[in-house]
Design a protein around this motif. Sequence first.
Motif, PDB file in Angstrom:
ATOM      1  N   LEU A  78       0.873  -1.168   0.000  1.00 50.13           N
ATOM      2  CA  LEU A  78       0.000   0.000   0.000  1.00 50.13           C
ATOM      3  C   LEU A  78       0.911   1.220   0.000  1.00 50.13           C
ATOM      4  CD1 LEU A  78      -2.619  -1.058   2.700  1.00 50.13           C
ATOM      5  CD2 LEU A  78      -2.771  -1.302   0.221  1.00 50.13           C
ATOM      6  N   TRP A  79       0.630   2.153  -0.885  1.00 49.43           N
ATOM      7  CA  TRP A  79       1.500   3.311  -1.024  1.00 49.43           C
ATOM      8  C   TRP A  79       0.633   4.563  -1.009  1.00 49.43           C
ATOM      9  CZ3 TRP A  79       4.808   4.403  -5.990  1.00 49.43           C
ATOM     10  CH2 TRP A  79       5.676   5.468  -5.756  1.00 49.43           C
ATOM     11  N   GLY A  80       0.827   5.394  -0.037  1.00 43.24           N
ATOM     12  CA  GLY A  80       0.083   6.646   0.093  1.00 43.24           C
ATOM     13  C   GLY A  80       0.279   7.197   1.489  1.00 43.24           C
ATOM     14  N   HIS A  81      -0.366   8.289   1.773  1.00 45.85           N
ATOM     15  CA  HIS A  81      -0.227   8.898   3.099  1.00 45.85           C
ATOM     16  C   HIS A  81      -0.710   7.936   4.182  1.00 45.85           C
ATOM     17  CE1 HIS A  81       0.909  12.711   1.442  1.00 45.85           C
ATOM     18  NE2 HIS A  81      -0.174  12.753   0.697  1.00 45.85           N
ATOM     19  N   GLY A  82       0.010   7.940   5.291  1.00 47.17           N
ATOM     20  CA  GLY A  82      -0.379   7.131   6.433  1.00 47.17           C
ATOM     21  C   GLY A  82      -0.271   7.950   7.706  1.00 47.17           C
ATOM     22  N   THR A  83      -1.162   7.671   8.645  1.00 44.97           N
ATOM     23  CA  THR A  83      -1.118   8.401   9.913  1.00 44.97           C
ATOM     24  C   THR A  83      -0.938   7.478  11.105  1.00 44.97           C
ATOM     25  OG1 THR A  83      -3.531   8.379  10.092  1.00 44.97           O
ATOM     26  CG2 THR A  83      -2.532  10.329   9.089  1.00 44.97           C
ATOM     27  N   GLY A  84      -0.967   6.154  10.866  1.00 43.27           N
ATOM     28  CA  GLY A  84      -0.755   5.222  11.968  1.00 43.27           C
ATOM     29  C   GLY A  84      -1.634   5.528  13.160  1.00 43.27           C
ATOM     30  N   ILE A  97     -10.655   5.171  15.121  1.00 42.11           N
ATOM     31  CA  ILE A  97     -11.512   5.263  13.941  1.00 42.11           C
ATOM     32  C   ILE A  97     -10.946   6.197  12.871  1.00 42.11           C
ATOM     33  CG2 ILE A  97     -13.036   7.137  14.686  1.00 42.11           C
ATOM     34  CD1 ILE A  97     -15.339   5.285  13.723  1.00 42.11           C
ATOM     35  N   ASN A  98     -10.173   7.211  13.252  1.00 43.13           N
ATOM     36  CA  ASN A  98      -9.648   8.171  12.284  1.00 43.13           C
ATOM     37  C   ASN A  98      -8.166   8.007  12.023  1.00 43.13           C
ATOM     38  OD1 ASN A  98     -12.058   9.421  11.738  1.00 43.13           O
ATOM     39  ND2 ASN A  98     -11.856  10.852  13.408  1.00 43.13           N
ATOM     40  N   LYS A  99      -7.655   6.827  12.211  1.00 49.52           N
ATOM     41  CA  LYS A  99      -6.252   6.566  11.939  1.00 49.52           C
ATOM     42  C   LYS A  99      -6.181   5.644  10.745  1.00 49.52           C
ATOM     43  CE  LYS A  99      -5.735   6.809  16.834  1.00 49.52           C
ATOM     44  NZ  LYS A  99      -5.642   6.025  18.028  1.00 49.52           N
ATOM     45  N   SER A 133       4.401   4.181   3.551  1.00 46.89           N
ATOM     46  CA  SER A 133       3.675   5.311   4.125  1.00 46.89           C
ATOM     47  C   SER A 133       4.275   5.670   5.476  1.00 46.89           C
ATOM     48  CB  SER A 133       2.200   4.945   4.349  1.00 46.89           C
ATOM     49  OG  SER A 133       1.617   4.461   3.173  1.00 46.89           O
ATOM     50  N   CYS A 134       4.064   6.883   5.882  1.00 51.33           N
ATOM     51  CA  CYS A 134       4.544   7.321   7.190  1.00 51.33           C
ATOM     52  C   CYS A 134       3.797   6.616   8.322  1.00 51.33           C
ATOM     53  CB  CYS A 134       4.335   8.829   7.355  1.00 51.33           C
ATOM     54  SG  CYS A 134       5.243   9.843   6.184  1.00 51.33           S
ATOM     55  N   LEU A 135       4.498   6.366   9.400  1.00 53.01           N
ATOM     56  CA  LEU A 135       3.926   6.016  10.706  1.00 53.01           C
ATOM     57  C   LEU A 135       3.093   4.744  10.758  1.00 53.01           C
ATOM     58  CD1 LEU A 135       2.759   9.648  11.541  1.00 53.01           C
ATOM     59  CD2 LEU A 135       4.886   8.548  12.283  1.00 53.01           C
ATOM     60  N   MET A 136       3.304   3.798   9.859  1.00 54.71           N
ATOM     61  CA  MET A 136       2.445   2.613   9.834  1.00 54.71           C
ATOM     62  C   MET A 136       3.062   1.380  10.495  1.00 54.71           C
ATOM     63  SD  MET A 136      -0.314   3.819   8.678  1.00 54.71           S
ATOM     64  CE  MET A 136      -1.299   2.355   8.498  1.00 54.71           C
ATOM     65  N   GLN A 137       4.323   1.456  10.946  1.00 54.26           N
ATOM     66  CA  GLN A 137       4.942   0.313  11.610  1.00 54.26           C
ATOM     67  C   GLN A 137       4.773   0.471  13.118  1.00 54.26           C
ATOM     68  OE1 GLN A 137       6.127  -2.357  10.099  1.00 54.26           O
ATOM     69  NE2 GLN A 137       6.716  -3.382  11.951  1.00 54.26           N
ATOM     70  N   MET A 138       3.645   0.030  13.599  1.00 52.48           N
ATOM     71  CA  MET A 138       3.356   0.107  15.029  1.00 52.48           C
ATOM     72  C   MET A 138       2.476  -1.056  15.439  1.00 52.48           C
ATOM     73  SD  MET A 138       0.920   3.432  14.887  1.00 52.48           S
ATOM     74  CE  MET A 138       2.325   4.378  14.376  1.00 52.48           C
ATOM     75  N   VAL A 153       6.156  -4.912   6.596  1.00 56.16           N
ATOM     76  CA  VAL A 153       7.222  -3.951   6.350  1.00 56.16           C
ATOM     77  C   VAL A 153       6.593  -2.567   6.284  1.00 56.16           C
ATOM     78  CG1 VAL A 153       9.041  -3.211   4.761  1.00 56.16           C
ATOM     79  CG2 VAL A 153       8.531  -5.649   5.027  1.00 56.16           C
ATOM     80  N   ALA A 154       7.111  -1.646   7.091  1.00 52.83           N
ATOM     81  CA  ALA A 154       6.595  -0.280   7.100  1.00 52.83           C
ATOM     82  C   ALA A 154       7.578   0.608   7.842  1.00 52.83           C
ATOM     83  CB  ALA A 154       5.214  -0.230   7.753  1.00 52.83           C
ATOM     84  N   SER A 155       7.266   1.879   7.921  1.00 56.14           N
ATOM     85  CA  SER A 155       8.115   2.830   8.628  1.00 56.14           C
ATOM     86  C   SER A 155       7.442   3.273   9.921  1.00 56.14           C
ATOM     87  CB  SER A 155       8.368   4.062   7.754  1.00 56.14           C
ATOM     88  OG  SER A 155       9.106   5.028   8.485  1.00 56.14           O
TER      89      SER A 155
END
Length: 167
Positions: A78-84, A97-99, A133-138, A153-155
Amino acid sequence: LAEMKKTGSTGKVNVVVEYGTPGLGSKRIQIGKSSLISSGETVYGRHPKADMGDYKRVIEFAKWAKVNFPARKYMFILWGHGTGWLDQNLNASAGAINKGILFDDETNNYVRTRQLGEITRQAGYMDVFAMSSCLMQMAEVAYEVKDGAGLIVASEENMLTQGFEYE
């Protein structure tokens, strides 16, 4: 896409992509090696009304790719903006719900963190489930997809706009 086209699909690997363009919807393509006489794209469909923030669209694409390009192993990115864990509206009381990821600027829709698990449940097992995407490795994100992916795999930090290096 330009990086992917430097190598493209081979006899052993198929690179299949669906991407959205504002005002044009989405395009489903197989990536081949680009050259002076070839764009490196084989188009399999154009979808002018596609909502790229709809998790059902992601499921439908993954199922389509598995049927049309069967393989022993699958890597799904998946490639696009991420907010984790961050709320897109900076409203701390909104909860999970909004993440999410894959924010569609036209529809204002996006894939919620909880829907990531639904993607792997309905689309089937992915050997590698990656999020460029940003902030998705949590932990919260990993928990949702843990049963449907062999490797995640994520950041955990903000990423550069270019995302992963695909070449």
